[in-house]
Design a protein around this motif. Sequence first.
Motif, PDB file in Angstrom:
ATOM      1  N   ASN A  77      -6.411  -0.968  -2.218  1.00 32.27           N
ATOM      2  CA  ASN A  77      -6.147   0.409  -2.238  1.00 32.27           C
ATOM      3  C   ASN A  77      -6.137   0.739  -3.639  1.00 32.27           C
ATOM      4  O   ASN A  77      -5.289   0.348  -4.395  1.00 32.27           O
ATOM      5  N   LYS A  78      -7.063   2.037  -4.052  1.00 33.68           N
ATOM      6  CA  LYS A  78      -7.085   2.220  -5.457  1.00 33.68           C
ATOM      7  C   LYS A  78      -5.794   2.941  -5.843  1.00 33.68           C
ATOM      8  O   LYS A  78      -5.353   2.813  -7.018  1.00 33.68           O
ATOM      9  N   TYR A  79      -5.143   3.720  -4.805  1.00 38.25           N
ATOM     10  CA  TYR A  79      -4.117   4.408  -5.000  1.00 38.25           C
ATOM     11  C   TYR A  79      -2.816   3.523  -5.364  1.00 38.25           C
ATOM     12  O   TYR A  79      -2.008   3.883  -6.071  1.00 38.25           O
ATOM     13  N   ALA A  80      -2.680   2.309  -4.637  1.00 37.07           N
ATOM     14  CA  ALA A  80      -1.773   1.593  -4.833  1.00 37.07           C
ATOM     15  C   ALA A  80      -1.976   0.732  -6.134  1.00 37.07           C
ATOM     16  O   ALA A  80      -0.720   0.404  -6.864  1.00 37.07           O
ATOM     17  N   GLN A  81      -3.045   0.527  -6.552  1.00 38.22           N
ATOM     18  CA  GLN A  81      -3.338  -0.065  -7.849  1.00 38.22           C
ATOM     19  C   GLN A  81      -3.006   1.031  -8.927  1.00 38.22           C
ATOM     20  O   GLN A  81      -2.191   0.385  -9.851  1.00 38.22           O
ATOM     21  N   LYS A  82      -3.279   2.241  -8.750  1.00 43.82           N
ATOM     22  CA  LYS A  82      -2.762   2.990  -9.845  1.00 43.82           C
ATOM     23  C   LYS A  82      -1.164   2.953  -9.835  1.00 43.82           C
ATOM     24  O   LYS A  82      -0.474   3.211 -10.897  1.00 43.82           O
ATOM     25  N   ASP A 103       0.805  -1.232  -0.045  1.00 46.16           N
ATOM     26  CA  ASP A 103       0.048   0.064  -0.112  1.00 46.16           C
ATOM     27  C   ASP A 103       0.740   1.351  -0.042  1.00 46.16           C
ATOM     28  O   ASP A 103       0.469   2.475   0.032  1.00 46.16           O
ATOM     29  N   SER A 104       2.175   1.094   0.015  1.00 40.85           N
ATOM     30  CA  SER A 104       3.018   2.143   0.226  1.00 40.85           C
ATOM     31  C   SER A 104       3.369   2.806  -1.180  1.00 40.85           C
ATOM     32  O   SER A 104       3.404   2.047  -2.169  1.00 40.85           O
ATOM     33  N   ALA A 105       3.953   3.805  -1.229  1.00 42.61           N
ATOM     34  CA  ALA A 105       4.653   4.538  -2.682  1.00 42.61           C
ATOM     35  C   ALA A 105       5.537   3.685  -3.225  1.00 42.61           C
ATOM     36  O   ALA A 105       5.964   3.760  -4.342  1.00 42.61           O
ATOM     37  N   ALA A 106       6.232   2.908  -2.241  1.00 40.60           N
ATOM     38  CA  ALA A 106       7.164   2.098  -2.842  1.00 40.60           C
ATOM     39  C   ALA A 106       7.096   1.220  -3.914  1.00 40.60           C
ATOM     40  O   ALA A 106       7.981   0.900  -4.796  1.00 40.60           O
ATOM     41  N   ILE A 107       5.635   1.013  -3.894  1.00 37.91           N
ATOM     42  CA  ILE A 107       5.271  -0.140  -5.097  1.00 37.91           C
ATOM     43  C   ILE A 107       5.133   0.625  -6.649  1.00 37.91           C
ATOM     44  O   ILE A 107       5.332  -0.544  -7.372  1.00 37.91           O
ATOM     45  N   ALA A 108       5.688   1.647  -6.488  1.00 41.57           N
ATOM     46  CA  ALA A 108       5.710   2.417  -7.910  1.00 41.57           C
ATOM     47  C   ALA A 108       7.004   2.318  -8.231  1.00 41.57           C
ATOM     48  O   ALA A 108       7.207   2.693  -9.642  1.00 41.57           O
ATOM     49  N   PHE A 109       8.035   1.806  -7.463  1.00 43.66           N
ATOM     50  CA  PHE A 109       9.554   1.855  -7.888  1.00 43.66           C
ATOM     51  C   PHE A 109      10.149   0.453  -8.014  1.00 43.66           C
ATOM     52  O   PHE A 109      11.110   0.219  -7.766  1.00 43.66           O
ATOM     53  N   LEU A 110       9.166  -0.584  -8.301  1.00 42.89           N
ATOM     54  CA  LEU A 110       9.924  -1.938  -8.175  1.00 42.89           C
ATOM     55  C   LEU A 110      10.742  -2.072  -9.565  1.00 42.89           C
ATOM     56  O   LEU A 110      10.398  -1.753 -10.674  1.00 42.89           O
TER      57      LEU A 110
END
Length: 194
Positions: A98-103, A61-68
């Motif tokens: 979480n819709k933001y994590a999905q985005k 759910d964190s912003a880190a998921i956008a940087f894999l």
Amino acid sequence: MNENIILVDCDGVLCDWEYAFRHWMLLEKKLDPVKPDEYNVGAQFGITRAEGKKLVREFNDSAAIAFLPPLRDAVYYMKRLNMLHGYKFHCITSLSTNKYAQKLRIQNLELLFGDNIFDDYIILGCGDDKDDALEPYRDSECWWIEDKPKNAELGQSLGLNSILVGHDHNANYNGDIPRYNKWKEIYKHITGEM
């Protein structure tokens, strides 16, 4: 069903979730793995199973998921499958509700692979089973690329052509689903090219 669709999991197939999670655990929680080869996060970090699940949810759910980062050679060979052979990808991933994590997941994938390679994203809750998500593809013989043997076998039982991406956690798999460590090998298996 379109024969040029490849179904793909994300974590451990397209992206190196484990690498990113370990770095996040070190930076955010000051924890190093005590058993690096262990699949279960609790056992890997010397915490309870419940604590491990909680931390996985927090990370997802964190912003880190956008940087894999991408997994191994996935970007190069997926783009080849798309550009040279016309394959499109449907990503079926257990991440978060979480819709933001999905985005952020979609943003990360489009940054790595391009915004025209995926036709669909099916994003499930953290740890959710993939039965219902795979059901619409039943008997389609689509390729299904996964790193978890249970999910690969599920796909095979539904009439998909499953392929396992090799990791330490599935190194002892002894079923009949082909297992490859590199996307180059997956590419050759799908296209028949040598």
